[in-house]
Motif scaffolding. Structure first.
Motif, PDB file in Angstrom:
ATOM      1  N   ALA A 191       0.845  -1.187   0.000  1.00 31.42           N
ATOM      2  CA  ALA A 191       0.000   0.000   0.000  1.00 31.42           C
ATOM      3  C   ALA A 191       0.884   1.242   0.000  1.00 31.42           C
ATOM      4  N   PRO A 192       0.370   2.376  -0.442  1.00 25.12           N
ATOM      5  CA  PRO A 192       1.181   3.605  -0.470  1.00 25.12           C
ATOM      6  C   PRO A 192       1.755   3.936   0.898  1.00 25.12           C
ATOM      7  N   GLY A 193       3.053   4.193   0.927  1.00 30.58           N
ATOM      8  CA  GLY A 193       3.713   4.565   2.169  1.00 30.58           C
ATOM      9  C   GLY A 193       3.989   3.427   3.124  1.00 30.58           C
ATOM     10  N   LYS A 194       3.693   2.204   2.690  1.00 27.92           N
ATOM     11  CA  LYS A 194       3.907   1.051   3.568  1.00 27.92           C
ATOM     12  C   LYS A 194       4.884   0.070   2.936  1.00 27.92           C
ATOM     13  N   GLU A 195       5.426  -0.803   3.760  1.00 32.11           N
ATOM     14  CA  GLU A 195       6.323  -1.823   3.256  1.00 32.11           C
ATOM     15  C   GLU A 195       5.522  -2.933   2.562  1.00 32.11           C
ATOM     16  N   GLU A 234      -8.991  -1.726   3.527  1.00 26.76           N
ATOM     17  CA  GLU A 234      -7.591  -1.912   3.916  1.00 26.76           C
ATOM     18  C   GLU A 234      -6.858  -2.944   3.068  1.00 26.76           C
ATOM     19  N   ASP A 235      -7.578  -3.625   2.183  1.00 29.42           N
ATOM     20  CA  ASP A 235      -6.928  -4.529   1.229  1.00 29.42           C
ATOM     21  C   ASP A 235      -6.394  -3.776   0.004  1.00 29.42           C
ATOM     22  N   THR A 236      -6.691  -2.499  -0.091  1.00 29.49           N
ATOM     23  CA  THR A 236      -6.227  -1.697  -1.212  1.00 29.49           C
ATOM     24  C   THR A 236      -4.707  -1.654  -1.251  1.00 29.49           C
ATOM     25  N   ALA A 237      -4.140  -2.045  -2.392  1.00 24.91           N
ATOM     26  CA  ALA A 237      -2.686  -2.115  -2.530  1.00 24.91           C
ATOM     27  C   ALA A 237      -2.349  -2.557  -3.949  1.00 24.91           C
ATOM     28  N   VAL A 238      -1.073  -2.486  -4.275  1.00 26.96           N
ATOM     29  CA  VAL A 238      -0.562  -3.171  -5.460  1.00 26.96           C
ATOM     30  C   VAL A 238      -0.205  -4.586  -5.031  1.00 26.96           C
ATOM     31  N   TYR A 239      -0.714  -5.544  -5.770  1.00 27.77           N
ATOM     32  CA  TYR A 239      -0.480  -6.957  -5.455  1.00 27.77           C
ATOM     33  C   TYR A 239       0.557  -7.533  -6.409  1.00 27.77           C
ATOM     34  N   TYR A 240       1.522  -8.233  -5.837  1.00 28.03           N
ATOM     35  CA  TYR A 240       2.619  -8.816  -6.591  1.00 28.03           C
ATOM     36  C   TYR A 240       2.655 -10.330  -6.389  1.00 28.03           C
ATOM     37  N   CYS A 241       2.924 -11.050  -7.465  1.00 27.47           N
ATOM     38  CA  CYS A 241       3.248 -12.461  -7.281  1.00 27.47           C
ATOM     39  C   CYS A 241       4.755 -12.620  -7.340  1.00 27.47           C
ATOM     40  N   GLN A 246      -2.943  -3.379  -9.522  1.00 25.26           N
ATOM     41  CA  GLN A 246      -3.577  -2.537  -8.516  1.00 25.26           C
ATOM     42  C   GLN A 246      -4.945  -3.093  -8.128  1.00 25.26           C
ATOM     43  N   VAL A 247      -5.172  -3.177  -6.838  1.00 22.18           N
ATOM     44  CA  VAL A 247      -6.484  -3.528  -6.296  1.00 22.18           C
ATOM     45  C   VAL A 247      -6.942  -2.366  -5.428  1.00 22.18           C
ATOM     46  N   THR A 248      -8.107  -1.829  -5.736  1.00 19.53           N
ATOM     47  CA  THR A 248      -8.667  -0.732  -4.968  1.00 19.53           C
ATOM     48  C   THR A 248     -10.043  -1.144  -4.476  1.00 19.53           C
ATOM     49  N   VAL A 249     -10.239  -1.049  -3.160  1.00 20.96           N
ATOM     50  CA  VAL A 249     -11.509  -1.427  -2.551  1.00 20.96           C
ATOM     51  C   VAL A 249     -12.148  -0.164  -2.004  1.00 20.96           C
ATOM     52  N   ALA A 250     -13.295   0.184  -2.558  1.00 18.87           N
ATOM     53  CA  ALA A 250     -14.008   1.394  -2.154  1.00 18.87           C
ATOM     54  C   ALA A 250     -14.955   1.093  -1.000  1.00 18.87           C
ATOM     55  N   SER A 251     -15.027   2.033  -0.079  1.00 16.83           N
ATOM     56  CA  SER A 251     -15.903   1.823   1.083  1.00 16.83           C
ATOM     57  C   SER A 251     -17.317   2.275   0.790  1.00 16.83           C
TER      58      SER A 251
END
Length: 127
Positions: A40-44, A89-96, A122-127
């Motif tokens: 996620a942005p700003g996270k490891e 909170e699952d919003t993030a770039v997902y990598y295999c 990219q996975v974006t989950v809207a609330s």
């Protein structure tokens, strides 16, 4: 070496589902244990799930256990991540990622234990 390409990301409402795919080329997928990570942005970058070379063993991060399922089809050289009950909170770039099957499974859930990576989806989950 193996090349990995993810697909299947997108925008989804909270509670919805997505299935990510990771297509491998260059070498047989069965030579590798496979993992999914996200950042996620700003996270490891963090571990999500992993599956051993023949699909007989899987591990999950506590945050996704019971909601996500990792699977693989070695005949199709593809790994999947089925994501249900998605949360913002699952919003993030997902990598295999792939690691040589000669390693013991599961390995520590660190990106450093994986040698090959896709470009991410990219996975974006809207609330």
């Amino acid at each position: 070496q193996v090349q990995l390409v993810e697909s299947g990301g997108g925008l989804v409402q909270a509670g919805g589902s997505l299935r990510l795919s990771c297509a491998a080329s260059g070498r047989a997928l069965s030579l590798y244990h496979m993992g999914w990570f996200r950042q996620a942005p700003g996270k490891e970058r963090e571990f999500v799930a992993a599956i051993n070379w023949n699909g007989g063993d899987t591990v999950y991060a506590d945050s996704v256990k019971g909601r996500f399922t990792i699977s693989r089809d070695n005949a199709k050289n593809t790994v999947y991540l089925q994501m249900n009950s998605l949360k913002p909170e699952d919003t993030a770039v997902y990598y295999c990622a792939a690691q040589w099957s000669g390693r013991s499974f599961p390995s520590p859930p660190s990106p450093s234990t994986y040698a090959y990576w896709g470009q991410g989806t990219q996975v974006t989950v809207a609330s």
